[in-house]
Design an enzyme around this catalytic site. Structure first.
Site, PDB file in Angstrom:
ATOM      1  N   GLY A 127       1.218  -1.471  -0.460  1.00 33.46           N
ATOM      2  CA  GLY A 127      -0.135   0.228   0.370  1.00 33.46           C
ATOM      3  C   GLY A 127       0.558   1.592  -0.325  1.00 33.46           C
ATOM      4  O   GLY A 127       2.272   1.023   0.382  1.00 33.46           O
ATOM      5  N   GLN A 140       3.082  10.545   1.278  1.00 27.55           N
ATOM      6  CA  GLN A 140       4.058   9.536   1.244  1.00 27.55           C
ATOM      7  C   GLN A 140       5.327   9.810   0.005  1.00 27.55           C
ATOM      8  O   GLN A 140       6.334   9.136  -0.152  1.00 27.55           O
ATOM      9  CB  GLN A 140       3.637   7.825   1.074  1.00 27.55           C
ATOM     10  CG  GLN A 140       3.962   7.349   2.829  1.00 27.55           C
ATOM     11  CD  GLN A 140       3.342   5.195   2.739  1.00 27.55           C
ATOM     12  OE1 GLN A 140       2.499   5.498   1.981  1.00 27.55           O
ATOM     13  NE2 GLN A 140       4.133   4.967   2.721  1.00 27.55           N
ATOM     14  N   CYS A 198       6.193   0.001   7.454  1.00 25.55           N
ATOM     15  CA  CYS A 198       5.785   0.943   6.211  1.00 25.55           C
ATOM     16  C   CYS A 198       6.762   1.842   5.033  1.00 25.55           C
ATOM     17  O   CYS A 198       7.701   1.489   6.510  1.00 25.55           O
ATOM     18  CB  CYS A 198       5.599   2.252   7.542  1.00 25.55           C
ATOM     19  SG  CYS A 198       4.795   3.678   6.320  1.00 25.55           S
ATOM     20  N   LEU A 199       6.533   1.127   4.039  1.00 27.44           N
ATOM     21  CA  LEU A 199       7.862   2.045   3.504  1.00 27.44           C
ATOM     22  C   LEU A 199       8.696   3.849   3.525  1.00 27.44           C
ATOM     23  O   LEU A 199       9.421   3.925   4.085  1.00 27.44           O
ATOM     24  CB  LEU A 199       7.433   2.063   1.560  1.00 27.44           C
ATOM     25  CG  LEU A 199       7.098   1.546   1.610  1.00 27.44           C
ATOM     26  CD1 LEU A 199       6.203   1.801   0.264  1.00 27.44           C
ATOM     27  CD2 LEU A 199       7.791  -0.012   1.308  1.00 27.44           C
ATOM     28  N   HIS A 244      -4.176   1.200   7.327  1.00 25.14           N
ATOM     29  CA  HIS A 244      -3.117   2.305   7.428  1.00 25.14           C
ATOM     30  C   HIS A 244      -2.866   3.146   6.591  1.00 25.14           C
ATOM     31  O   HIS A 244      -2.423   4.153   6.938  1.00 25.14           O
ATOM     32  CB  HIS A 244      -2.155   0.925   7.568  1.00 25.14           C
ATOM     33  CG  HIS A 244      -0.713   1.491   7.237  1.00 25.14           C
ATOM     34  ND1 HIS A 244      -0.018   0.736   7.703  1.00 25.14           N
ATOM     35  CD2 HIS A 244       0.416   1.946   5.892  1.00 25.14           C
ATOM     36  CE1 HIS A 244       1.793   1.389   7.453  1.00 25.14           C
ATOM     37  NE2 HIS A 244       2.061   1.904   6.151  1.00 25.14           N
ATOM     38  N   GLU A 245      -3.587   2.870   5.547  1.00 23.29           N
ATOM     39  CA  GLU A 245      -3.120   3.677   4.825  1.00 23.29           C
ATOM     40  C   GLU A 245      -4.091   5.270   4.874  1.00 23.29           C
ATOM     41  O   GLU A 245      -3.575   6.131   4.112  1.00 23.29           O
ATOM     42  CB  GLU A 245      -3.810   3.174   2.992  1.00 23.29           C
ATOM     43  CG  GLU A 245      -1.912   2.109   2.505  1.00 23.29           C
ATOM     44  CD  GLU A 245      -1.077   2.424   2.914  1.00 23.29           C
ATOM     45  OE1 GLU A 245      -0.660   3.775   2.968  1.00 23.29           O
ATOM     46  OE2 GLU A 245      -0.622   1.536   3.617  1.00 23.29           O
ATOM     47  N   HIS A 293      -2.630   7.239   7.380  1.00 23.84           N
ATOM     48  CA  HIS A 293      -2.054   7.920   6.718  1.00 23.84           C
ATOM     49  C   HIS A 293      -2.488   9.259   5.694  1.00 23.84           C
ATOM     50  O   HIS A 293      -1.629  10.775   5.935  1.00 23.84           O
ATOM     51  CB  HIS A 293      -0.957   8.122   5.857  1.00 23.84           C
ATOM     52  CG  HIS A 293       0.142   6.596   5.212  1.00 23.84           C
ATOM     53  ND1 HIS A 293       1.401   7.528   5.991  1.00 23.84           N
ATOM     54  CD2 HIS A 293       0.410   5.575   5.390  1.00 23.84           C
ATOM     55  CE1 HIS A 293       2.626   6.116   6.515  1.00 23.84           C
ATOM     56  NE2 HIS A 293       1.520   5.380   5.569  1.00 23.84           N
TER      57      HIS A 293
HETATM   58 CO    CO Z   1       2.953   3.891   5.537  1.00 24.20          CO
END
Ligand code: CO
Length: 147
Positions: free
Chosen positions: A46, A51, A88-89, A130-131, A134
């Site tokens: 995701g 991000q 998480c990236l 999670h997304e 963000h």
């Molecule tokens: Co993330």
């Protein structure tokens, strides 16, 4: 398409409350295409627009081999509980157990502005939560119980 730079924890854009999207135009389509390319290149499941430095309510998710694009997503129903490891990236190398709803229904729009509703459980439900976090400036590490 182009691969975008993923910003890391500490960058203020990750703490912004992101703006709703009102224009479903070429710019949005390019952003969605580039976010998907970046997510796959980084082997994520995701990615949210902040991000890649864009504080807009746009996410891409692929937990099951199918790309999901969500614009202005809102969770309208959630049930149950699951606890599992999350990463998480934007927070390389950190993985923690996070408690989330087991199943969620999300309402939002597709890239053309058409209303969509999607229900997911397990990994997909986790990724949706999670997304969407963000988009409100929340990172998974904020949800880890300390001590
Ligand atoms: Co993330």
């Amino acid at each position: 398409m182009a691969r975008l730079n993923v910003v890391k924890i500490g960058d203020s854009v990750l703490r912004e409350k992101c703006m709703e999207v009102h224009k479903f135009n070429d710019n949005l389509h390019r952003l969605l295409d580039n976010m998907a390319e970046t997510m796959y290149a980084e082997q994520g499941v995701g990615l949210a627009a902040p991000q890649v430095g864009i504080p807009k309510r746009v996410v891409v998710i692929d937990t099951e081999g199918e790309l999901i694009e969500l614009v202005n997503p809102v969770i309208v129903e959630s049930s149950g509980n699951q606890t599992g490891e999350e990463g998480c990236l934007s927070i390389p190398g950190e993985y923690e157990e996070v408690s989330r709803a087991a199943e969620v229904t999300v309402r939002g729009q597709d890239r053309e502005g058409r209303e969509i509703t999607l229900t997911g459980s397990g990994m997909l439900a986790r990724a949706i939560q999670h997304e969407i976090d963000h988009l409100d400036g929340v990172l998974f590490v904020d949800r880890v119980r300390k001590g």
